[in-house]
Design a protein around this motif. Structure first.
Motif, PDB file in Angstrom:
ATOM      1  N   GLU A 136      -2.403   7.609   3.473  1.00 32.45           N
ATOM      2  CA  GLU A 136      -3.508   8.444   3.277  1.00 32.45           C
ATOM      3  C   GLU A 136      -3.507  10.039   2.161  1.00 32.45           C
ATOM      4  OE1 GLU A 136      -3.474   6.450   5.782  1.00 32.45           O
ATOM      5  OE2 GLU A 136      -5.768   5.615   6.359  1.00 32.45           O
ATOM      6  N   HIS A 137      -2.535  10.231   3.128  1.00 32.14           N
ATOM      7  CA  HIS A 137      -1.542  11.578   2.121  1.00 32.14           C
ATOM      8  C   HIS A 137      -0.733  11.428   1.195  1.00 32.14           C
ATOM      9  CE1 HIS A 137      -4.422  14.195   5.462  1.00 32.14           C
ATOM     10  NE2 HIS A 137      -4.874  13.272   5.355  1.00 32.14           N
ATOM     11  N   TRP A 197      -1.270   6.889  -1.730  1.00 31.20           N
ATOM     12  CA  TRP A 197      -2.737   6.134  -2.445  1.00 31.20           C
ATOM     13  C   TRP A 197      -3.437   7.569  -3.076  1.00 31.20           C
ATOM     14  CZ3 TRP A 197      -5.695   3.725   2.072  1.00 31.20           C
ATOM     15  CH2 TRP A 197      -5.249   2.787   2.186  1.00 31.20           C
ATOM     16  N   VAL A 198      -2.102   8.317  -3.083  1.00 26.18           N
ATOM     17  CA  VAL A 198      -3.467   9.868  -3.948  1.00 26.18           C
ATOM     18  C   VAL A 198      -1.987   9.823  -4.920  1.00 26.18           C
ATOM     19  CG1 VAL A 198      -4.438  10.493  -1.961  1.00 26.18           C
ATOM     20  CG2 VAL A 198      -2.596  11.273  -1.627  1.00 26.18           C
ATOM     21  N   HIS A 199      -0.248   9.501  -4.616  1.00 22.81           N
ATOM     22  CA  HIS A 199       0.257  10.108  -5.910  1.00 22.81           C
ATOM     23  C   HIS A 199       0.846   9.048  -6.559  1.00 22.81           C
ATOM     24  CE1 HIS A 199       0.075  13.589  -3.228  1.00 22.81           C
ATOM     25  NE2 HIS A 199       0.416  13.236  -2.806  1.00 22.81           N
ATOM     26  N   GLN A 200      -0.142   7.744  -6.556  1.00 20.92           N
ATOM     27  CA  GLN A 200       0.524   6.794  -7.702  1.00 20.92           C
ATOM     28  C   GLN A 200       1.538   6.918  -8.202  1.00 20.92           C
ATOM     29  OE1 GLN A 200      -3.768   4.584  -7.468  1.00 20.92           O
ATOM     30  NE2 GLN A 200      -2.821   3.642  -5.157  1.00 20.92           N
ATOM     31  N   GLY A 214      -7.225   9.361  -0.286  1.00 21.61           N
ATOM     32  CA  GLY A 214      -6.544   8.956  -0.116  1.00 21.61           C
ATOM     33  C   GLY A 214      -7.497   6.982  -0.288  1.00 21.61           C
ATOM     34  N   ASN A 226       0.581  -1.026  -0.399  1.00 24.17           N
ATOM     35  CA  ASN A 226      -0.096  -0.237   0.245  1.00 24.17           C
ATOM     36  C   ASN A 226       0.805   1.072   0.293  1.00 24.17           C
ATOM     37  OD1 ASN A 226      -3.326  -0.319   0.059  1.00 24.17           O
ATOM     38  ND2 ASN A 226      -2.483  -1.790   1.848  1.00 24.17           N
ATOM     39  N   CYS A 235       9.493  11.806  -1.914  1.00 28.13           N
ATOM     40  CA  CYS A 235       9.911  13.178  -1.548  1.00 28.13           C
ATOM     41  C   CYS A 235       9.121  14.015  -0.339  1.00 28.13           C
ATOM     42  CB  CYS A 235      10.315  14.363  -2.643  1.00 28.13           C
ATOM     43  SG  CYS A 235      10.865  15.735  -2.391  1.00 28.13           S
ATOM     44  N   LYS A 236       7.006  13.811  -1.039  1.00 25.35           N
ATOM     45  CA  LYS A 236       6.954  14.139   0.234  1.00 25.35           C
ATOM     46  C   LYS A 236       6.650  13.444   1.215  1.00 25.35           C
ATOM     47  CE  LYS A 236       1.916  14.864   1.240  1.00 25.35           C
ATOM     48  NZ  LYS A 236       0.601  14.883   0.643  1.00 25.35           N
ATOM     49  N   ARG A 291      -8.482   6.303  -3.129  1.00 26.32           N
ATOM     50  CA  ARG A 291      -7.535   6.668  -4.633  1.00 26.32           C
ATOM     51  C   ARG A 291      -7.929   8.162  -5.233  1.00 26.32           C
ATOM     52  NH1 ARG A 291      -6.939   2.934  -1.345  1.00 26.32           N
ATOM     53  NH2 ARG A 291      -6.140   0.535  -1.243  1.00 26.32           N
ATOM     54  N   MET A 292      -8.201   8.812  -4.953  1.00 25.69           N
ATOM     55  CA  MET A 292      -7.685  10.046  -6.070  1.00 25.69           C
ATOM     56  C   MET A 292      -6.415  11.221  -5.326  1.00 25.69           C
ATOM     57  SD  MET A 292     -11.658  11.500  -4.152  1.00 25.69           S
ATOM     58  CE  MET A 292     -14.082  10.282  -5.073  1.00 25.69           C
ATOM     59  N   GLN A 293      -6.780  11.068  -7.203  1.00 28.57           N
ATOM     60  CA  GLN A 293      -5.422  11.359  -7.501  1.00 28.57           C
ATOM     61  C   GLN A 293      -5.042  13.436  -7.458  1.00 28.57           C
ATOM     62  OE1 GLN A 293      -2.456   8.415  -7.564  1.00 28.57           O
ATOM     63  NE2 GLN A 293      -4.468   7.758  -6.871  1.00 28.57           N
ATOM     64  N   TYR A 294      -4.228  13.406  -6.779  1.00 24.83           N
ATOM     65  CA  TYR A 294      -3.835  14.935  -6.934  1.00 24.83           C
ATOM     66  C   TYR A 294      -2.219  15.030  -6.234  1.00 24.83           C
ATOM     67  CZ  TYR A 294      -3.955  14.813  -1.596  1.00 24.83           C
ATOM     68  OH  TYR A 294      -4.168  14.538  -0.486  1.00 24.83           O
ATOM     69  N   ASP A 345      -8.143  12.542   3.829  1.00 24.08           N
ATOM     70  CA  ASP A 345      -7.983  10.591   3.846  1.00 24.08           C
ATOM     71  C   ASP A 345      -8.986   9.780   3.408  1.00 24.08           C
ATOM     72  OD1 ASP A 345      -5.703  10.891   6.114  1.00 24.08           O
ATOM     73  OD2 ASP A 345      -7.509   9.941   8.565  1.00 24.08           O
ATOM     74  N   ARG A 348       1.375  19.432   2.268  1.00 27.25           N
ATOM     75  CA  ARG A 348       1.602  19.561   3.227  1.00 27.25           C
ATOM     76  C   ARG A 348       0.786  19.842   4.467  1.00 27.25           C
ATOM     77  NH1 ARG A 348       5.310  18.063   0.611  1.00 27.25           N
ATOM     78  NH2 ARG A 348       6.973  17.575  -0.284  1.00 27.25           N
ATOM     79  N   PRO A 383       1.500  16.420  -5.609  1.00 30.82           N
ATOM     80  CA  PRO A 383       2.865  15.712  -4.370  1.00 30.82           C
ATOM     81  C   PRO A 383       3.145  17.272  -3.617  1.00 30.82           C
ATOM     82  CG  PRO A 383       3.792  15.213  -5.929  1.00 30.82           C
ATOM     83  CD  PRO A 383       2.558  15.823  -6.849  1.00 30.82           C
ATOM     84  N   ASP A 425       9.477  15.138   3.247  1.00 34.86           N
ATOM     85  CA  ASP A 425       8.988  16.074   4.650  1.00 34.86           C
ATOM     86  C   ASP A 425       8.045  15.573   5.335  1.00 34.86           C
ATOM     87  OD1 ASP A 425      10.194  17.822   2.407  1.00 34.86           O
ATOM     88  OD2 ASP A 425       8.431  18.785   2.290  1.00 34.86           O
ATOM     89  N   LEU A 426       7.024  14.964   5.102  1.00 31.48           N
ATOM     90  CA  LEU A 426       6.068  14.514   6.288  1.00 31.48           C
ATOM     91  C   LEU A 426       7.009  13.700   7.423  1.00 31.48           C
ATOM     92  CD1 LEU A 426       2.739  13.028   4.241  1.00 31.48           C
ATOM     93  CD2 LEU A 426       3.271  15.577   5.191  1.00 31.48           C
ATOM     94  N   ASP A 455       3.757   8.948  -9.112  1.00 32.56           N
ATOM     95  CA  ASP A 455       4.390  10.291  -8.916  1.00 32.56           C
ATOM     96  C   ASP A 455       5.540   9.304  -7.877  1.00 32.56           C
ATOM     97  OD1 ASP A 455       6.338  12.073  -8.862  1.00 32.56           O
ATOM     98  OD2 ASP A 455       5.028  14.014  -8.859  1.00 32.56           O
TER      99      ASP A 455
END
Lengths: 199, 602
Positions: free
Chosen positions: A104-105, A108-111, B477, A19, A119-120, B480-483, B474, B488, B485, A123-124, A113
């Protein structure tokens, strides 16, 4: 720049199976975490929330004398209680545990890239480690609980909840807007799959 | 139902509504309004003498207008409590000239025209929301002609029709000629699974309800022909497939494809369904029926908003209440101490409602059984050395949890049991006297430092409140909605925790864009603390503009826990703004703010 005191922080990077690891380079995040100020150990786990994962966190806390723990894994809204409990078991105040949400942040949301996601994630983790340095132990206050329940709605669900609670000895206040309980169920003739009466 | 009325542990308030709920887990106070029944429900024996003399005739809501009742009535014979009630909107009143016949007829003197609504308060440790669902009214689906054609009825009307206690004593008859139809059609998914009607979800119950109805018809009238028009048949539960096979075995035909239009034969008032026969290569056919039953779906109750506001619940995009976790915690609401049961959470049948209600009861017992609960250690603390008793913190506290009195030289103190930890006071205090535990200035500043330690131009600092915006992230996530990076996130419990100095500090550190996000106004988990967020951000916009900083660079968004899609859109949009900010602009901002005194806690 604000300065933390000298903490002894352990960072645990969770792969969450594939995941997180499918998108974020967890080895790189772990290695990076090891270079951060105050971090005395950085460890990667397959599933940090699993029993072996938690045991490993506890082992490192004991062996390295950690006084802060950073878990880079899923959302604290999911597993913060798990890891607070985990560190508590080895004598650490639960509020000295911090999470970095790299699932989640991040994964899963930058699959598409992996570079940006890794890199993120670093940072986190850096941000969580910085915050960890400023965490303070906290004591939770206990409040008493009124031993009765309010059920709003007297349809089948409200009726059943009220009866279960009442049978278990709890005082229940059941509020129904209509002049009778029953809800939509009372309007039905027979009900499936048993073809018996609704009331 | 009778057990509920009799159980010594259940205090039943019917004809009553919850007006407000305050407090927190383990310690709720609910204000309940009991509407005047005008009949003493304890004395009434439901003998029915009053009804015989009541002159007012009005449609019965229980029978969906298919029969009538009097102004004094009992909703249905098995009603609990077994007591009559007067519908005061219809009653002629106790003016002896006008009426008052029921009061005269009642031997037990149960009828009291002077009865008034009562309100009272109860204290409870937990709340179960079992407010149910509404039934779709298909009038707006013009192609089906409901209400235009006498013999197009809904599945709920059919329930009353086929019931032995219903208006026809269980006879299935047409409304125009009182004849039993020889051919009956069911149309499935009416008001469900259609974006056109705004209800894209499956209502869960309609397929099996139709299967059941078809068997009831066949039981009463073996010769009636039944066709069921469907998109997909969902017979997924225990015993469901068996029942479907029984229905097919009785000769009920299941035909794939929904009719596009119904027309009425003016003479016979039969109905003609135009339908594309997919088994015959899409041939368009007209089929005639004596009665059409629309299998209507379930929808969120129209007055859900009131319940939602009282308990700060969230709803999913379909309008039903959002559970804590779809799989792992499906009966808990995100507000601690509140649990969901039945159709309020999603459309479900009786078995599932009973199951969920049992689970909700178990969760309540788990909470109440311990007798006490620990509250997260996130309350505010005041440093009396720094407090100058200005009173702003107390004025802004949504819970009135701060005591301060300059006249009496009483420095601010926090009532720990009342403090919920939103942090608004810490953001308000001009003197740095208040610490929001576990979300201190120093902790937040350290995160900002870390985020902008390198390549600040590539990052969007996002403050997200725990309950809505962070949860919305969350949800994005999990879906799986992409945006991009660049985001922060810094989590606070409430957006009202965000002190303007944090934002200025971020700009000093080279932030291209700062986003503050919270619950929608009116949905704040700390009553209305986010109104303070709005005020602060509006003031800060003015301040930034005076410094020559574009207002777009400070964004404010309200994102709920269920709005993963909105979270994604906001992240994409804000990233575009970020790209528009040049290094020169960032440098100019840093220069413009270099003299600003910013206090970040250390």
């Amino acid at each position: 720049m604000v300065q933390a005191q000298r903490p002894r922080i352990g960072v645990f990077v969770c792969e969450c199976g594939r995941n997180i690891a499918a998108t974020v380079d967890c080895d790189a995040v772990r290695d990076y975490a090891g270079t951060l100020d105050g971090v005395v150990c950085a460890v990667k786990n397959k599933y940090t929330c699993s029993e072996p994962g938690q045991r490993e966190v506890q082992k490192w806390v004991r062996e390295k004398g950690l006084d802060r723990v950073v878990i880079a894994a899923c959302s604290p809204r999911l597993h913060e209680p798990t890891f607070r409990n985990c560190v508590k078991q080895v004598g650490l105040n639960p509020y000295l545990m911090e999470m970095a949400n790299i699932r989640e942040h991040c994964s899963w949301v930058h699959q598409g890239d992996p570079g940006g996601a890794t890199c993120k994630a670093k940072d986190l983790v850096r941000s969580a480690v910085a915050r960890a340095g400023f965490l303070e132990p906290q004591e939770e206050a206990e409040v008493k609980v009124t031993a009765s329940a309010l059920v709003i709605g007297g349809g089948i669900a409200g009726i059943q909840a009220a009866l279960d609670l009442a049978h278990a000895g709890t005082k229940v206040i059941l509020v129904e807007r209509e002049p009778s309980i029953g809800g939509i169920m009372a309007q039905l003739d027979k009900t499936y799959p048993t073809m018996d009466c609704s009331i | 139902m009778m057990d509920v009325g009799r159980h010594p542990n259940i205090k039943l308030h019917t004809y009553s509504e919850v007006e407000s709920i305050t407090g927190f887990i383990g310690n709720f106070k609910a204000r309940i309004r009991r509407k005047a029944r005008f009949v003493d429900e304890k004395q009434c024996t439901a003998c029915g003498d009053c009804v015989k003399v009541c002159p007012v005739v009005t449609p019965s809501r229980f029978d969906i207008g298919l029969s009538t009742r009097r102004a004094i009535y009992i909703p249905f014979p098995q009603a609990v409590p077994a007591s009559y009630v007067i519908d005061m909107e219809k009653c002629l009143g106790n003016n002896p000239v006008a009426c008052g016949k029921c009061a005269a007829a009642c031997e037990k003197d149960c009828i009291d025209f002077d009865m008034r609504d009562e309100t009272f308060e109860v204290e409870v440790g937990a709340v179960v929301v079992a407010t149910g669902a509404g039934v779709v009214d298909p009038t707006h689906l013009e192609e089906y002609g409901y209400r235009r054609y006498a013999n197009v009825i809904t599945s709920l009307e059919f329930e009353r029709l086929v019931s032995a206690g219903g208006p026809t004593g269980g006879e299935i008859v047409r409304f125009n000629d009182f004849q039993t139809p020889r051919r009956i059609a069911f149309i499935q998914c009416v008001g469900s699974r259609s974006k056109k009607t705004g209800r894209p979800y499956c209502s869960n119950i309609c397929c099996m309800n139709t299967v059941k109805d078809s068997l009831l018809i066949k039981e009463h009238y073996p010769d009636v022909e039944i066709d069921v028009f469907y998109m997909d048949l969902r017979a997924f539960g225990k015993g469901f497939e068996d029942l479907l096979q029984r229905s097919r075995g009785r000769g009920v035909r299941y035909l794939r494809g929904l009719p596009g239009r119904i027309t009425e034969d003016p003479a016979s008032q039969d109905l003609v369904l135009r339908w594309e026969n997919q088994e015959e290569g899409g041939r368009v056919e007209d089929r005639s029926y004596g009665m059409v039953i629309l299998a209507v779906g379930l929808e969120p109750r129209k007055d859900n908003e009131r319940v939602r506001g009282m308990l700060t619940l969230s709803k999913t995009s379909d309008g039903f209440f959002l559970e804590s976790h779809n799989k792992l915690d499906p009966v808990s609401a995100p507000t601690r101490g509140v649990f969901l049961a039945g159709c309020a959470e999603s459309p479900k049948d009786i078995r599932d409602s009973v199951t969920q209600a049992g689970a909700a009861a178990a969760r309540v017992l788990r909470l109440l059984g311990s007798g006490k609960i620990s509250i997260e250690a996130v309350t505010a603390r005041v440093d009396p050395e720094k407090c100058n008793m200005c009173g702003l913190c107390a004025k802004g506290c949504p819970y009135n949890a701060i005591l301060v009195d300059k006249a009496k030289n009483l420095k601010a103190t926090v009532i720990e049991a009342a403090c919920a930890g939103c942090g608004n006071c810490a953001a308000t205090c001009m003197h740095g006297a208040i610490t929001a535990r576990h979300f201190t200035d120093a902790q937040i500043a350290s995160q900002i430092d870390a985020i902008f330690a390198d390549s600040p131009q590539e990052k969007v600092l996002t403050f997200a409140c725990n309950w809505c915006s962070y949860a919305g992230g969350d949800f994005a996530g999990v879906s799986r909605m992409q945006y991009p990076p660049s985001a922060r996130l810094v989590r606070t419990l409430c957006s009202a925790r965000v002190r303007p100095d944090f934002i200025l500090y971020a700009f000093q550190k080279g932030a291209p864009v700062v986003l503050v996000s919270g619950c929608h106004l009116g949905d704040c988990h700390y009553i209305k603390a986010n109104h303070h967020t709005l005020e602060r951000i509006e003031r800060l916009w003015g301040r930034l503009e005076r410094k020559g900083i574009r207002r777009e660079r400070l964004q404010l968004e309200w994102i709920s826990a269920a709005e993963g899609k909105k979270f994604q859109e906001v992240m994409c949009r804000v990233d575009e703004i970020r790209k528009s900010v040049t290094l020169a602009e960032i440098a100019a901002t840093q220069e413009a703010l270099s003299q600003e005194k910013v206090r970040v806690g250390v």
